[in-house]
Design a protein around this motif. Structure first.
Motif, PDB file in Angstrom:
ATOM      1  N   GLY A 189       0.808  -1.195   0.000  1.00  0.00           N
ATOM      2  CA  GLY A 189       0.000   0.000   0.000  1.00  0.00           C
ATOM      3  C   GLY A 189       0.846   1.251   0.000  1.00  0.00           C
ATOM      4  O   GLY A 189       2.067   1.189   0.155  1.00  0.00           O
ATOM      5  N   PRO A 190       0.216   2.419  -0.157  1.00  0.00           N
ATOM      6  CA  PRO A 190       0.955   3.681  -0.202  1.00  0.00           C
ATOM      7  C   PRO A 190       1.811   3.866   1.050  1.00  0.00           C
ATOM      8  O   PRO A 190       1.297   3.843   2.172  1.00  0.00           O
ATOM      9  N   GLY A 191       3.100   4.048   0.855  1.00  0.00           N
ATOM     10  CA  GLY A 191       3.994   4.292   1.973  1.00  0.00           C
ATOM     11  C   GLY A 191       4.226   3.102   2.881  1.00  0.00           C
ATOM     12  O   GLY A 191       4.768   3.262   3.982  1.00  0.00           O
ATOM     13  N   ARG A 192       3.831   1.927   2.436  1.00  0.00           N
ATOM     14  CA  ARG A 192       3.986   0.721   3.277  1.00  0.00           C
ATOM     15  C   ARG A 192       4.861  -0.302   2.572  1.00  0.00           C
ATOM     16  O   ARG A 192       5.043  -0.275   1.355  1.00  0.00           O
ATOM     17  N   GLY A 193       5.394  -1.217   3.341  1.00  0.00           N
ATOM     18  CA  GLY A 193       6.164  -2.303   2.758  1.00  0.00           C
ATOM     19  C   GLY A 193       5.246  -3.423   2.285  1.00  0.00           C
ATOM     20  O   GLY A 193       4.021  -3.344   2.412  1.00  0.00           O
ATOM     21  N   LEU A 194       5.846  -4.455   1.736  1.00  0.00           N
ATOM     22  CA  LEU A 194       5.077  -5.613   1.307  1.00  0.00           C
ATOM     23  C   LEU A 194       4.470  -6.321   2.511  1.00  0.00           C
ATOM     24  O   LEU A 194       5.136  -6.482   3.539  1.00  0.00           O
ATOM     25  N   GLU A 195       3.214  -6.719   2.385  1.00  0.00           N
ATOM     26  CA  GLU A 195       2.596  -7.493   3.456  1.00  0.00           C
ATOM     27  C   GLU A 195       1.869  -8.695   2.868  1.00  0.00           C
ATOM     28  O   GLU A 195       1.220  -8.586   1.818  1.00  0.00           O
ATOM     29  N   TRP A 196       1.989  -9.798   3.546  1.00  0.00           N
ATOM     30  CA  TRP A 196       1.346 -11.033   3.121  1.00  0.00           C
ATOM     31  C   TRP A 196      -0.160 -10.908   3.291  1.00  0.00           C
ATOM     32  O   TRP A 196      -0.660 -10.392   4.285  1.00  0.00           O
ATOM     33  N   VAL A 197      -0.896 -11.407   2.298  1.00  0.00           N
ATOM     34  CA  VAL A 197      -2.354 -11.338   2.305  1.00  0.00           C
ATOM     35  C   VAL A 197      -2.971 -12.727   2.439  1.00  0.00           C
ATOM     36  O   VAL A 197      -3.850 -12.941   3.275  1.00  0.00           O
ATOM     37  N   ALA A 198      -2.520 -13.665   1.592  1.00  0.00           N
ATOM     38  CA  ALA A 198      -3.143 -14.985   1.581  1.00  0.00           C
ATOM     39  C   ALA A 198      -2.193 -16.001   0.978  1.00  0.00           C
ATOM     40  O   ALA A 198      -1.300 -15.642   0.204  1.00  0.00           O
ATOM     41  N   SER A 199      -2.419 -17.268   1.348  1.00  0.00           N
ATOM     42  CA  SER A 199      -1.654 -18.392   0.803  1.00  0.00           C
ATOM     43  C   SER A 199      -2.617 -19.439   0.285  1.00  0.00           C
ATOM     44  O   SER A 199      -3.701 -19.628   0.847  1.00  0.00           O
ATOM     45  N   ALA A 200      -2.202 -20.152  -0.770  1.00  0.00           N
ATOM     46  CA  ALA A 200      -3.014 -21.241  -1.323  1.00  0.00           C
ATOM     47  C   ALA A 200      -2.103 -22.403  -1.671  1.00  0.00           C
ATOM     48  O   ALA A 200      -1.155 -22.246  -2.441  1.00  0.00           O
ATOM     49  N   TYR A 201      -2.391 -23.558  -1.085  1.00  0.00           N
ATOM     50  CA  TYR A 201      -1.558 -24.733  -1.262  1.00  0.00           C
ATOM     51  C   TYR A 201      -2.327 -25.809  -2.023  1.00  0.00           C
ATOM     52  O   TYR A 201      -3.547 -25.918  -1.912  1.00  0.00           O
ATOM     53  N   THR A 202      -1.585 -26.591  -2.766  1.00  0.00           N
ATOM     54  CA  THR A 202      -2.197 -27.706  -3.473  1.00  0.00           C
ATOM     55  C   THR A 202      -2.660 -28.782  -2.497  1.00  0.00           C
ATOM     56  O   THR A 202      -3.775 -29.297  -2.602  1.00  0.00           O
ATOM     57  N   GLU A 203      -1.801 -29.099  -1.535  1.00  0.00           N
ATOM     58  CA  GLU A 203      -2.102 -30.179  -0.602  1.00  0.00           C
ATOM     59  C   GLU A 203      -3.333 -29.834   0.227  1.00  0.00           C
ATOM     60  O   GLU A 203      -3.334 -28.852   0.985  1.00  0.00           O
ATOM     61  N   GLY A 204      -4.359 -30.606   0.036  1.00  0.00           N
ATOM     62  CA  GLY A 204      -5.579 -30.393   0.808  1.00  0.00           C
ATOM     63  C   GLY A 204      -6.333 -29.123   0.477  1.00  0.00           C
ATOM     64  O   GLY A 204      -7.251 -28.734   1.194  1.00  0.00           O
ATOM     65  N   ALA A 205      -5.930 -28.471  -0.608  1.00  0.00           N
ATOM     66  CA  ALA A 205      -6.563 -27.204  -1.010  1.00  0.00           C
ATOM     67  C   ALA A 205      -6.585 -26.215   0.157  1.00  0.00           C
ATOM     68  O   ALA A 205      -7.545 -25.463   0.343  1.00  0.00           O
ATOM     69  N   ARG A 206      -5.522 -26.209   0.949  1.00  0.00           N
ATOM     70  CA  ARG A 206      -5.485 -25.342   2.133  1.00  0.00           C
ATOM     71  C   ARG A 206      -5.268 -23.882   1.737  1.00  0.00           C
ATOM     72  O   ARG A 206      -4.497 -23.575   0.829  1.00  0.00           O
TER      73      ARG A 206
END
Length: 115
Positions: free
Chosen positions: A40-57
């Motif tokens: 975002g503006p003036g911010r660093g990178l931040e994690w939002v979401a993860s998606a894995y193949t195993e178990g569709a987690r």
């Protein structure tokens, strides 16, 4: 070579929805956990979401939990992020990435939430 190409960003009003897509190529997509990160503006990178193949987690940052849904289609080498009930603080450039920190990411797509 590895390519990650995001699309689907745009400008929406608060409460609106967008669906982001990420087309992946150059690697075995199904073998990787995939991530959405944002800056975002003036911010660093931040994690939002993860998606894995195993178990569709899937896993989400607290600030998007219940509003965003990550999914993937391994047959099409595609990663998605459905974003509902968007807030002004969700304004950011969104990237798909092969790592949670976003070091290996695409060029991103801009999302602007404003009335």
């Amino acid at each position: 070579q590895v390519q990650l190409v995001e699309s689907g960003g745009g400008s929406v009003q608060p409460g609106g929805s967008l669906r982001l897509s990420c087309a992946a190529s150059g690697f075995t997509f199904s073998g990787y956990g995939m991530y959405w990160v944002r800056q975002g503006p003036g911010r660093g990178l931040e994690w939002v979401a993860s998606a894995y193949t195993e178990g569709a987690r899937t896993y989400y940052a607290d600030f998007v939990k219940g509003r965003f849904t990550a999914s993937r289609d391994n047959a099409k080498n595609m990663l998605y992020l459905q974003m509902d009930n968007l807030k002004p603080e969700d304004t950011a450039r969104y990237f798909c990435a092969r790592d949670k920190l976003g070091a290996d990411r695409g060029q991103g797509t801009q999302v602007t939430v404003s009335s």
